[in-house]
Design a protein around this motif. Structure first.
Motif, PDB file in Angstrom:
ATOM      1  N   HIS A 149     -29.672 -14.988  92.129  1.00 18.82           N
ATOM      2  CA  HIS A 149     -29.008 -16.288  92.143  1.00 18.82           C
ATOM      3  C   HIS A 149     -28.519 -16.537  93.568  1.00 18.82           C
ATOM      4  O   HIS A 149     -27.903 -15.659  94.176  1.00 18.82           O
ATOM      5  CB  HIS A 149     -27.812 -16.299  91.184  1.00 18.82           C
ATOM      6  N   ALA A 150     -28.782 -17.728  94.087  1.00 25.18           N
ATOM      7  CA  ALA A 150     -28.389 -18.071  95.453  1.00 25.18           C
ATOM      8  C   ALA A 150     -27.331 -19.163  95.441  1.00 25.18           C
ATOM      9  O   ALA A 150     -27.250 -19.971  94.516  1.00 25.18           O
ATOM     10  CB  ALA A 150     -29.610 -18.544  96.242  1.00 25.18           C
ATOM     11  N   ASN A 181     -28.334 -21.522  92.463  1.00 28.80           N
ATOM     12  CA  ASN A 181     -29.753 -21.834  92.320  1.00 28.80           C
ATOM     13  C   ASN A 181     -30.472 -20.543  91.937  1.00 28.80           C
ATOM     14  O   ASN A 181     -30.260 -19.506  92.564  1.00 28.80           O
ATOM     15  CB  ASN A 181     -30.322 -22.377  93.627  1.00 28.80           C
ATOM     16  N   LYS A 182     -31.299 -20.610  90.910  1.00 28.12           N
ATOM     17  CA  LYS A 182     -32.048 -19.429  90.479  1.00 28.12           C
ATOM     18  C   LYS A 182     -33.310 -19.322  91.317  1.00 28.12           C
ATOM     19  O   LYS A 182     -34.108 -20.255  91.385  1.00 28.12           O
ATOM     20  CB  LYS A 182     -32.405 -19.548  88.999  1.00 28.12           C
ATOM     21  N   ARG A 183     -33.462 -18.182  91.966  1.00 25.08           N
ATOM     22  CA  ARG A 183     -34.681 -17.965  92.757  1.00 25.08           C
ATOM     23  C   ARG A 183     -35.842 -17.668  91.821  1.00 25.08           C
ATOM     24  O   ARG A 183     -35.677 -17.026  90.786  1.00 25.08           O
ATOM     25  CB  ARG A 183     -34.482 -16.795  93.701  1.00 25.08           C
ATOM     26  N   GLU A 184     -37.015 -18.137  92.206  1.00 30.34           N
ATOM     27  CA  GLU A 184     -38.198 -17.903  91.388  1.00 30.34           C
ATOM     28  C   GLU A 184     -38.639 -16.450  91.497  1.00 30.34           C
ATOM     29  O   GLU A 184     -38.485 -15.820  92.532  1.00 30.34           O
ATOM     30  CB  GLU A 184     -39.342 -18.821  91.844  1.00 30.34           C
ATOM     31  N   ASP A 235     -27.538 -21.386 100.329  1.00 28.37           N
ATOM     32  CA  ASP A 235     -28.774 -20.724  99.915  1.00 28.37           C
ATOM     33  C   ASP A 235     -28.766 -19.211 100.185  1.00 28.37           C
ATOM     34  O   ASP A 235     -29.809 -18.585 100.263  1.00 28.37           O
ATOM     35  CB  ASP A 235     -29.986 -21.388 100.574  1.00 28.37           C
ATOM     36  N   LYS A 286     -36.995  -9.802  92.408  1.00 32.55           N
ATOM     37  CA  LYS A 286     -36.991  -8.909  93.557  1.00 32.55           C
ATOM     38  C   LYS A 286     -37.094  -7.489  93.011  1.00 32.55           C
ATOM     39  O   LYS A 286     -36.361  -7.119  92.095  1.00 32.55           O
ATOM     40  CB  LYS A 286     -35.674  -9.110  94.309  1.00 32.55           C
ATOM     41  N   ASP A 331     -28.075 -15.328  99.016  1.00 32.57           N
ATOM     42  CA  ASP A 331     -28.047 -14.580  97.756  1.00 32.57           C
ATOM     43  C   ASP A 331     -26.618 -14.138  97.466  1.00 32.57           C
ATOM     44  O   ASP A 331     -25.962 -13.539  98.317  1.00 32.57           O
ATOM     45  CB  ASP A 331     -28.955 -13.357  97.836  1.00 32.57           C
ATOM     46  N   TYR A 384     -27.103 -11.281  91.063  1.00 35.82           N
ATOM     47  CA  TYR A 384     -28.390 -11.046  90.403  1.00 35.82           C
ATOM     48  C   TYR A 384     -28.146 -10.571  88.982  1.00 35.82           C
ATOM     49  O   TYR A 384     -27.045 -10.135  88.631  1.00 35.82           O
ATOM     50  CB  TYR A 384     -29.252 -10.054  91.187  1.00 35.82           C
TER      51      TYR A 384
END
Length: 135
Positions: A50-51, A30-33, A56, A36, A58, A61
């Motif tokens: 990416h998680a 899942n791509k985090r919005e 969920d 960071k 991490d 990245y």
């Protein structure tokens, strides 16, 4: 199916580097919005995280936004279990298969067991595949 033990590591944080330009990379994450922001010695770095889709957590990245083409993927050290024990040691006795921790220990082993270079060459020659002749 890349061998994790042979992947290069990033100097800044020790993350494993997957190059999507050289290897096929499929991410089931899942791509985090957003991104960071991490402070480094030479400035700041943006990480697009990416998680794991199951827990969920991490796991990786990228340095470019999620919309950009995938080039380099950095796998977090805490997210993968690298099988270091499967990595072949360069200090293995070719006569008996004994694995040493360094070159000096290998030379000592050869001296104590009287394993010569000729014996190693004979062992390698006997392990070569021989053709099967039928008929």
């Amino acid at each position: 199916d890349a061998e994790l033990a042979k992947l290069p590591r990033r100097r800044t944080d020790g993350a494993l580097v997957l190059d999507a330009r050289l290897q096929v990379v499929k991410l089931y994450t899942n791509k985090r919005e957003g991104c960071k922001v991490v402070r480094r010695e030479k400035g700041i770095e943006r990480q697009y995280v990416h998680a794991c889709s199951a827990c969920d957590q991490d796991v990786a990245y990228t340095s470019k936004s999620h919309e950009a083409d995938l080039e380099l993927v950095y796998l977090l050290d805490s997210s993968v279990d690298v099988p270091w024990h499967r990595m072949k040691s360069p200090w293995t006795c070719k006569v008996c298969g004994y694995i040493c921790q360094n070159q000096a220990q290998l030379e000592l082993h050869r001296k104590q067991r009287q394993h010569t270079e000729e014996m190693e060459k004979e062992q390698e020659a006997s392990n070569e595949l021989k053709p099967i002749i039928v008929g």
